[in-house]
Every structure is written in C-alpha cells, then in structure tokens.
Design an enzyme around this catalytic site. Structure first.
Site, short mmCIF file in Angstrom:
data_model
loop_
_atom_site.label_atom_id
_atom_site.label_comp_id
_atom_site.label_asym_id
_atom_site.label_seq_id
_atom_site.Cartn_x
_atom_site.Cartn_y
_atom_site.Cartn_z
N ASP A 14 -14.93 2.88 7.95
CA ASP A 14 -13.93 3.80 7.41
C ASP A 14 -14.54 4.73 6.37
O ASP A 14 -14.22 5.91 6.32
CB ASP A 14 -12.76 3.02 6.79
CG ASP A 14 -11.78 3.98 6.13
OD1 ASP A 14 -11.24 4.83 6.86
OD2 ASP A 14 -11.60 3.93 4.90
N HIS A 67 0.85 -1.20 0.00
CA HIS A 67 0.00 0.00 0.00
C HIS A 67 0.89 1.24 0.00
O HIS A 67 1.83 1.34 0.78
CB HIS A 67 -0.90 0.02 1.24
CG HIS A 67 -1.72 1.26 1.34
ND1 HIS A 67 -2.89 1.44 0.63
CD2 HIS A 67 -1.51 2.41 2.02
CE1 HIS A 67 -3.38 2.63 0.88
NE2 HIS A 67 -2.57 3.26 1.72
N SER A 94 -7.43 4.15 9.35
CA SER A 94 -8.21 4.12 8.11
C SER A 94 -7.57 3.17 7.11
O SER A 94 -8.22 2.28 6.54
CB SER A 94 -8.29 5.55 7.57
OG SER A 94 -8.69 5.58 6.24
N ARG A 148 -14.36 13.02 8.21
CA ARG A 148 -13.06 13.68 8.43
C ARG A 148 -12.77 14.70 7.34
O ARG A 148 -12.21 15.77 7.60
CB ARG A 148 -11.94 12.63 8.48
CG ARG A 148 -11.97 11.80 9.75
CD ARG A 148 -11.06 10.59 9.64
NE ARG A 148 -9.71 10.96 9.25
CZ ARG A 148 -8.89 10.18 8.56
NH1 ARG A 148 -9.26 8.98 8.17
NH2 ARG A 148 -7.68 10.59 8.26
N LYS A 187 -8.80 -1.16 6.17
CA LYS A 187 -9.15 -1.64 4.83
C LYS A 187 -8.20 -2.75 4.40
O LYS A 187 -8.59 -3.74 3.81
CB LYS A 187 -9.07 -0.49 3.82
CG LYS A 187 -10.22 0.47 3.96
CD LYS A 187 -10.09 1.63 3.02
CE LYS A 187 -9.00 2.57 3.44
NZ LYS A 187 -9.19 3.96 3.14
N1 URA Z 1 -5.79 7.16 2.84
C1 URA Z 1 -6.74 6.48 3.55
O1 URA Z 1 -7.17 5.41 3.15
N2 URA Z 1 -7.16 7.04 4.69
C2 URA Z 1 -6.70 8.21 5.18
O2 URA Z 1 -7.13 8.61 6.23
C3 URA Z 1 -5.74 8.88 4.43
C4 URA Z 1 -5.29 8.33 3.26
#
Ligand code: URA
Length: 438
Positions: free
Chosen positions: A162, A83, A184, A169, A188
């Site tokens: 999320d 990621h 966050s 947010r 995922k």
């Molecule tokens: N990418 C994400 O998936 N979440 C965040 O909070 C910031 C970047």
C-alpha cells in the site's frame, strides 16, 4: 505470469482478471520486479474499469499479505478499531479510543498523518509533550493487552504494497478511485489483527467523498471486502460539510477532545463518537438496547471514566498525563490570536470544510507535502457554526497563529469559505445512514 502488457490491456478493455494474475502483480511490484510505469498504467486501467468484488478481495488480500499481519488472538477481549476516511476538525479517535476502552473493548489503532486539507490523529497526539506514536509491533501488542488501546503510526512492515502504491497513485492521478481507496484502507486495517472495524465514512465539502452516493459506494465496497475476509465491518456515513466540533488545529483539537472526555464536548463530536462506539460494541457483542448503551457511554464521558482511560493511554505512550488535568498549561499555545468577523448580518449558510482545512494549513497546522513540518499550536477556534445568526462585526472564529506572514492567505481562504445569507437550506443530518453486512 502472463505478460504484464497483456494484463494491462485486458484490464483496460474491461476484462476481469484472475486471482493469480492479481496476486502476482502485487507481489512483483512489492519485490521491485515490476516497474512504476507498468503499475501506473494498470492503476489507470482500474480507475476507468474498476474491479469486481472478487478481484478486489484478492487484490486487498495480496496487499495485506505483502507485509506483517499482526496476530492479537491471544489477547482477551474483542479487538475493534474505527477508521475515518478523513475530515477537518475530526478528533473523534482521541475521544473514541478511551471511551471504547471504558466500555470494555480493545482498540488496536494504526492512524495516519494529516495531508492536504485533512488533519491526522498522529499529528494531534504528538502535540501532547512526549507522546510517542512510533511503537514496535511487540509494544503495540503489549499496549493493547495492558492498557486496552494503542494509537500508533504505520510501521514499515505493515502493508508495504500500500505504501508503494499510494505514493504512485499520488503522482499518477489515481487516488480518487473507490476500489483503490477501499483496498488501500482495508489492507492496512485488516493487518492490525482486528475482530471488527467500524468505518466513519465522511461526506461533504471537507471529505474525500463529496456526494452521499459516492460515500455509500465507498462504505459498501469496504464492507464487502471485510465480508470476503470474514471480518465484521460496518459504517456510519457522517457529515463533513462543516468542520466537526469547535476547533481545527492540533493542540486546539486535543484540548477540545479532553473537554469531551470531561463531559463538556460539542454536541456533534459527542454524538458521532457515541454512535461509533455503539457500533463497535454491536460488532463485538451485539447491542440489544442502543439507547441504553448510548446513555451509558455518555455517562462515562460525564463521570470521568473515559478521561481516566485516556490518562492511562497517554502515560503508557510516554505523554505528559498532566494534559488531562490542565491542557492549557501543557499544550503549546500560539503567540497571537486574531478574530475573524462577520462582514454582514445574517445566518451562516455554509462553512466549506475543505477551504477551512486549507486555511489552517496556511497557518502551519497541516502539510501540503508529506515532508512539511507542522506547528502544533496554530489553528482555528470557532465561535459560530452553520445555522447561527450573526451581526456585522461579530467574531465568527479565532485565528491562532505564530507567523504574521501566513495570516493574509488564511484570511482570504476563510472569507471564501464562510457564506452568510438571509435564509438557510435544510441542514444535512449529522449521521446520514448506517451500513452493515447483509
Ligand atoms: N486513505 C488511505 O489510506 N488510502 C487511500 O487511498 C485514501 C485515503
């Protein structure tokens, strides 16, 4: 549950909350029983007071279990994902996934779309005609099992907490908060059913994290969440002070990724990709001789093995495999190309990646709002990078565009983003450091 105003007050005053309290906040919010105004106040309290490692582990776990958690345990082989925290010209996933498959790994990858100055892997893949990133969880498993990799978008069932929290947010000034970013991302990623995760934490003008200290803290926070969930998570902190590779823009980046899969990629893209796949292999099976592994990986880029793995991935997700042989015939091309030239002689001192990302958004390559459409054909192709000597009038880059009305704004941003001077500060390393679990 304790009264929500009381929990907000306690977090505001720097107290540590209990596991049940945090879980209930997430559960009630996801069920729609906790209003946005209370969650907003709580998030702002976290922004100022942070969360300790135990709180963050519980918070992330609750987000992860707010939806479906994929179980890939019946699929043979190590399931390792990568990621990136997001950057400009970051087409690493498109080279990395097939290279990792060539190396024997399974890569279940749920990717994102571009927003603001950063691009997204899904938008890039969708510039391949037919490529379908919307796959069911069942098809995702099949693709990982049979093809070795699946590159898909987030389904509605993965970490719904999320999705809700991120939208909130976004409008409450609580995006730029390391524990909230880390939870966050990790909620995922851990829902993908992975055995290990390698993070590419970008640092510099085009990254979320502008300083090495912040990037390190984000990397360490995510690694610690991984440790709490018994998943091997490690990170490379890599440079995003100038765009990665030679192109910014969706079809242009696919074409460049295919160059890399043919053994003809730019050095920085290849180096970051090979380093990340080496980490993925280390997470899967341990790597004794990193140099030998890197040589093998480079060999698979040069001899077409990785390109064949990419062809299978494209075919399996309904994309046109001819993109592997003749990208220029298959990918959309912009109607016009203009050059952006140096206004003086000198050395390129810096290329502000965020401004360059925004210059490409002006052309339509990205989106400022989630609902904006993107134009796959437009973007920027660099002829020079930081450290190059240039003459006045020398082309620094090509602007690929379809709409004349966007050009002036794009040029204004480019003029602000590229600094030509008489000398060069010491260039930052491409890979700053490697972070792993103790
Ligand atoms: N990418 C994400 O998936 N979440 C965040 O909070 C910031 C970047």
């Amino acid at each position: 549950m304790a009264s929500v105003p009381e929990l907000i007050r306690r977090k505001r005053d720097g107290e540590t909350l209990g596991a049940d309290e945090l879980r209930e906040l997430i559960e009630h919010y996801t069920d729609g029983d906790l209003p946005d105004y209370q969650m907003s106040a709580f998030l702002m309290a976290v922004y100022f007071q942070s969360m300790d490692a135990d709180e963050l582990a519980v918070w992330t776990d609750a987000m992860l279990h707010s939806g479906e958690v994929l179980d890939l345990s019946s699929i043979a082989g190590s399931k390792i994902d990568k990621h990136s925290t997001g950057g400009v010209g970051d087409k690493v996933s498109i080279v990395l996934a097939p290279l990792a498959v060539a190396a024997g790994l399974k890569v279940p990858m749920i990717s994102g779309r571009g927003l603001g100055h950063t691009g997204g892997t899904l938008d890039k893949l969708e510039s391949i005609p037919g490529f379908d990133v919307d796959q069911s969880a069942r098809r995702f498993r099949e693709l990982v099992d049979e093809v070795g990799a699946a590159l898909i978008g987030q389904t509605d069932d993965i970490a719904p907490a999320d999705r809700e929290l991120y939208s909130l947010r976004d409008v409450t000034g609580t995006v730029e908060c390391i524990p909230l970013i880390a939870s966050s991302i990790m909620s995922k990623k851990l829902a993908e059913g992975i055995d290990g995760l390698v993070l590419d934490v970008k640092v510099g003008s085009g990254a979320f994290m502008k300083s090495l200290e912040e990037a390190r803290e984000l990397g360490r926070t995510m690694i610690e969440i991984g440790r709490s969930m018994e998943t091997d998570v490690r990170a490379l902190v890599t440079d995003m002070d100038q765009p990665l590779g030679r192109t910014v823009g969706n079809a242009l980046e696919i074409s460049e990724a295919i160059d890399a899969l043919r053994g003809d990629g730019p050095d920085d893209l290849v180096e970051v990709t090979v380093s990340l796949v080496t980490e993925m292999l280390d997470a899967a099976e341990g790597v004794d001789d990193r140099e030998a592994t890197r040589r093998r990986l480079r060999g698979w880029l040069e001899d077409g093995t990785a390109l064949e793995a990419f062809r299978e991935m494209v075919e399996a997700q309904d994309g046109d495999p001819a993109v592997c042989d003749a990208p220029d015939d298959v990918l959309a091309e912009a109607d016009y190309i203009e050059l952006f030239e140096a206004d003086r002689a000198g050395i390129i001192r810096s290329m502000d990646a965020q401004e360059i990302g925004l210059a490409s958004v002006e052309l339509g390559a990205g989106r400022m709002e989630k609902t904006d459409d993107i134009d796959p054909a437009v973007g920027l192709a660099f002829r020079c990078k930081r450290g190059d000597l240039v003459e006045p009038g020398e082309p620094l880059l090509e602007i690929h565009y379809n709409d004349h009305s966007n050009l002036a704004a794009c040029r204004r941003r480019l003029a602000r983003s590229i600094e030509i001077g008489n000398d060069l500060d010491e260039a930052p390393p491409l890979i700053f450091e490697r972070l792993s679990q103790p």
